[in-house]
Design a protein around this motif. Sequence first.
Motif, short mmCIF file in Angstrom:
data_model
loop_
_atom_site.label_atom_id
_atom_site.label_comp_id
_atom_site.label_asym_id
_atom_site.label_seq_id
_atom_site.Cartn_x
_atom_site.Cartn_y
_atom_site.Cartn_z
N SER A 166 4.06 10.12 -3.77
CA SER A 166 3.83 9.14 -2.72
C SER A 166 4.69 7.93 -2.87
O SER A 166 4.77 6.77 -2.32
CB SER A 166 2.48 8.71 -2.69
N SER A 189 -2.04 9.37 -6.99
CA SER A 189 -3.44 8.99 -7.10
C SER A 189 -4.25 9.49 -5.96
O SER A 189 -3.95 9.73 -4.84
CB SER A 189 -3.76 7.32 -7.00
N PRO A 190 -5.63 9.92 -6.12
CA PRO A 190 -6.62 10.46 -5.03
C PRO A 190 -6.41 9.43 -3.96
O PRO A 190 -6.53 10.32 -2.77
CB PRO A 190 -7.78 10.25 -5.68
N ALA A 191 -6.26 8.25 -3.84
CA ALA A 191 -6.07 7.35 -2.46
C ALA A 191 -4.75 7.85 -1.64
O ALA A 191 -5.02 7.53 -0.51
CB ALA A 191 -6.09 6.09 -3.09
N LYS A 192 -3.82 8.40 -2.42
CA LYS A 192 -2.67 8.76 -1.52
C LYS A 192 -2.37 10.23 -1.46
O LYS A 192 -1.44 10.77 -1.02
CB LYS A 192 -1.53 8.19 -2.44
N HIS A 193 -3.65 10.91 -1.69
CA HIS A 193 -3.36 12.46 -1.59
C HIS A 193 -3.26 12.82 -0.02
O HIS A 193 -2.59 13.74 0.45
CB HIS A 193 -4.68 13.22 -2.22
N ASP A 194 -3.77 12.18 0.77
CA ASP A 194 -3.72 12.62 2.21
C ASP A 194 -2.27 12.23 2.77
O ASP A 194 -1.62 13.32 3.38
CB ASP A 194 -4.71 11.71 3.11
N ASP A 205 -4.11 15.32 -8.97
CA ASP A 205 -4.48 13.94 -9.23
C ASP A 205 -3.28 13.86 -10.46
O ASP A 205 -3.46 14.79 -11.56
CB ASP A 205 -5.61 13.26 -9.68
N SER A 342 -0.49 0.08 -4.54
CA SER A 342 -1.54 -0.08 -3.51
C SER A 342 -0.88 0.40 -2.30
O SER A 342 -1.71 0.66 -1.24
CB SER A 342 -2.12 -1.41 -3.32
#
Length: 351
Positions: A166, A189-194, A205, A342
């Motif tokens: 990402s 990070s999981p928040a950026k998997h999409d 992860d 972020s």
Amino acid sequence: MSLETGTEPAGASTAVNVRVRMTGSGEPEAAIVTDDGPRPTPGRGKAVVRVEAAGVSFAEVQMLQNLHPFPPRFPFVPGYDLVGRVVETGPDVTGVSVGDRVAAMPRHGAWQRYVETPAKTLAAVPEHLDAALAVALVTNGVTAYQMLHRSTSLRRGATVLVHGASGGVGMVLTQLAVHQGLRVIGTASPAKHDAVSALGAEPLDYRTPDLPRAVRELAPGGVQAVFDHIGGRGLDAGWAMLADKGTLVSFDSSVAGYEGGQWFRPHVPALRRTGARWIARRLGLTRGRRQSMYYVKPGEHFNTDLAALYRLVDEGVLTPPIAGRHPLAGAPAAVRALLEGSTVGKHVLIP
């Protein structure tokens, strides 16, 4: 000496040059300041470029923390790469003219309105290309392209692991690999998997406790290549993920946990492992696996590969995401965003 006409006000050679300076290590809000100075005059073999966009990268984060392997002395103007237009050339300049739209990778000095740079290192930029998108491919794009096409030799259908899928390099590398017909496992990070999935990769992860085992579950025979920006013990995990005859490419080292001033120490583990595995491979002890270190540099290959990247943009294959466009005075906020991890994509300064 050649001077532009028609695009700058009278007396342009003495015009004010707005610049960003890094005054020391510390927090970006305190250590990164904006001020004015005279516009540079080109020396022999050099050109002055009016900057349209300058990239913000982890190199600046490392410099701020006094942990970059090749640190300039404080205070200095940061900025690894830029896109702009030549406004003046010095004596003995060939191959570039006033008015040319160009890209450069000075490694520092790009965060200002006008930059003096060696003319021989300038690469052409298409007129129609958005400046922020164009600069996102200068360092990050060429790094990704050369690691994929020059550091490895992969056939369609091969599986690769991209660490930091990402990030600025990782997103371009993932798009290029998918376009080449490779299966990509991308850590983030999981928040950026999409965001990673949207590129056509399989997200994982990076904090998974036993990452080599998790990769082997997805690719039982191992992966044909690992692209690693972590360094240190992460290179041992990457080595364990490789299939026979696979390639591990190390292109950076994390500085987490190191103290300011230990500027080269984060990179020593990668150097040691690369040397040891080179010897082991020569002795036939690696099952054909190899490890290499990559560092982007200007030159003929750089210009050729950057042009190839710009063609891929025109073809709709490649779209480097822009996380934020900031004025020069917004440099501290851009660096803060990188520190916090972020955002997704490239932060760019627009003078």
